[in-house]
Scaffold this active site. Sequence first.
Site, PDB file in Angstrom:
ATOM      1  N   LYS A   1       0.842  -1.206   0.000  1.00  0.00           N
ATOM      2  CA  LYS A   1       0.000   0.000   0.000  1.00  0.00           C
ATOM      3  C   LYS A   1       0.873   1.249   0.000  1.00  0.00           C
ATOM      4  O   LYS A   1       0.590   2.232  -0.677  1.00  0.00           O
ATOM      5  CB  LYS A   1      -0.928  -0.012   1.226  1.00  0.00           C
ATOM      6  CG  LYS A   1      -2.043  -1.040   1.086  1.00  0.00           C
ATOM      7  CD  LYS A   1      -2.774  -1.304   2.383  1.00  0.00           C
ATOM      8  CE  LYS A   1      -3.840  -2.381   2.161  1.00  0.00           C
ATOM      9  NZ  LYS A   1      -4.518  -2.809   3.385  1.00  0.00           N
TER      10      LYS A   1
ATOM     11  N   GLN B   1      -4.411  -1.614   9.761  1.00  0.00           N
ATOM     12  CA  GLN B   1      -4.448  -2.883   9.020  1.00  0.00           C
ATOM     13  C   GLN B   1      -5.195  -3.958   9.827  1.00  0.00           C
ATOM     14  O   GLN B   1      -4.950  -4.131  11.025  1.00  0.00           O
ATOM     15  CB  GLN B   1      -3.018  -3.342   8.706  1.00  0.00           C
ATOM     16  CG  GLN B   1      -2.932  -4.598   7.887  1.00  0.00           C
ATOM     17  CD  GLN B   1      -3.506  -4.461   6.478  1.00  0.00           C
ATOM     18  OE1 GLN B   1      -3.373  -3.424   5.840  1.00  0.00           O
ATOM     19  NE2 GLN B   1      -4.149  -5.497   5.996  1.00  0.00           N
TER      20      GLN B   1
ATOM     21  N   ASP C   1     -10.303   3.580   4.774  1.00  0.00           N
ATOM     22  CA  ASP C   1     -10.759   2.200   4.578  1.00  0.00           C
ATOM     23  C   ASP C   1     -12.288   2.146   4.442  1.00  0.00           C
ATOM     24  O   ASP C   1     -12.842   1.138   4.035  1.00  0.00           O
ATOM     25  CB  ASP C   1     -10.317   1.376   5.800  1.00  0.00           C
ATOM     26  CG  ASP C   1      -9.968  -0.039   5.437  1.00  0.00           C
ATOM     27  OD1 ASP C   1      -9.765  -0.311   4.239  1.00  0.00           O
ATOM     28  OD2 ASP C   1      -9.897  -0.876   6.357  1.00  0.00           O
TER      29      ASP C   1
END
Length: 283
Positions: A54, A98, A121
């Site tokens: 990422k 994460q 997210d």
Amino acid sequence: MTARILDGKAAARQIYDEIAAGVAARLAQGGTRPKLATVVVGDDPASAQYVRMKQKNAKQVGIDSEDHRLPSATTTEQLLELVMKLNDDDGVSGILVQQPPPRHIDMTRVITALDPVKDVDGSHPFNAGLVAMGLSGGVEPCTPAGIVALLERAGISIAGANAVVVGRSNLVGKPTALLLLRRNATVTLCHTRTVDLASHSRNADILVAAAGRANLITRDMVKPGAVVIDVSTNWVDGKQVGDLGPGVDEVAGWLTPNPGGVGPMTRAMLIKNTFEAEVRRRP
Ligand code: NAP
């Protein structure tokens, strides 16, 4: 029939090019450079690898990033402290914690503590609520947004299609169903208590498999010519596979490779959300 490939890598490349152009134009006009903050708790090698990718993707398009690694013994309170700090940090456009974190972390508290504008997210209840209400202006979750972008970029028509989503998690299945519904698909959402999954899947013009069960979707469960999106990441004998059994590629009209389908699109959407978060904060 041999299915046409829905190439997530190629579509993601296009999206990165578009973001890179957007970042460059913004900087040329004296605007700020976006920055992604990533947080990993624990030493799960897969999580570390996902975050590395990422960050690499962010760099490729001119987005800065910073990485926070916390030990496995980190408490929810300590993680919340970091999240608050990043919320208040004016130099940070987006925050990614994460998943999955170690089991003792209360992820609901962590997600809820994120500034919704920095929730790249798309997990915060505020953003999830906007998706559920079919309203724009929030952050759409990366995997569902990536699936829809992949379909749209391939020119696959969603309106009026029978879409069947297998899996109802808050991360993938449920928001995918909602985004498809918003584009006027007729949506069926299946899960472990669904009776006769095949009777639903066989009716799907668009079938999204997000159960995390290798070989769950067998070829007889797929309508000939259907668009099949294989979201799952299962590991069988050290190899990444999705939910599709052998021969589905011979029945489907379109198919995502796995790997190389939804995964690259998920990462591209994270980077897109980070860029858009900065634009929203500082137009
Ligand atoms: P999850 O939280 O474990 O949810 C799985 C869902 O599938 C649940 O709703 C479950 O139903 C349903 N399910 C499981 N077995 C089933 C069966 N036999 N029949 C029907 N439904 C079944 O997983 P997730 O976070 O949604 O992720 C799903 C998969 O996608 C995982 O493999 C994950 O690694 C992968 N993933 C990939 C990406 C990507 O970028 N490619 C991103 C995120 C996730 P119940 O609710 O009834 O338990």
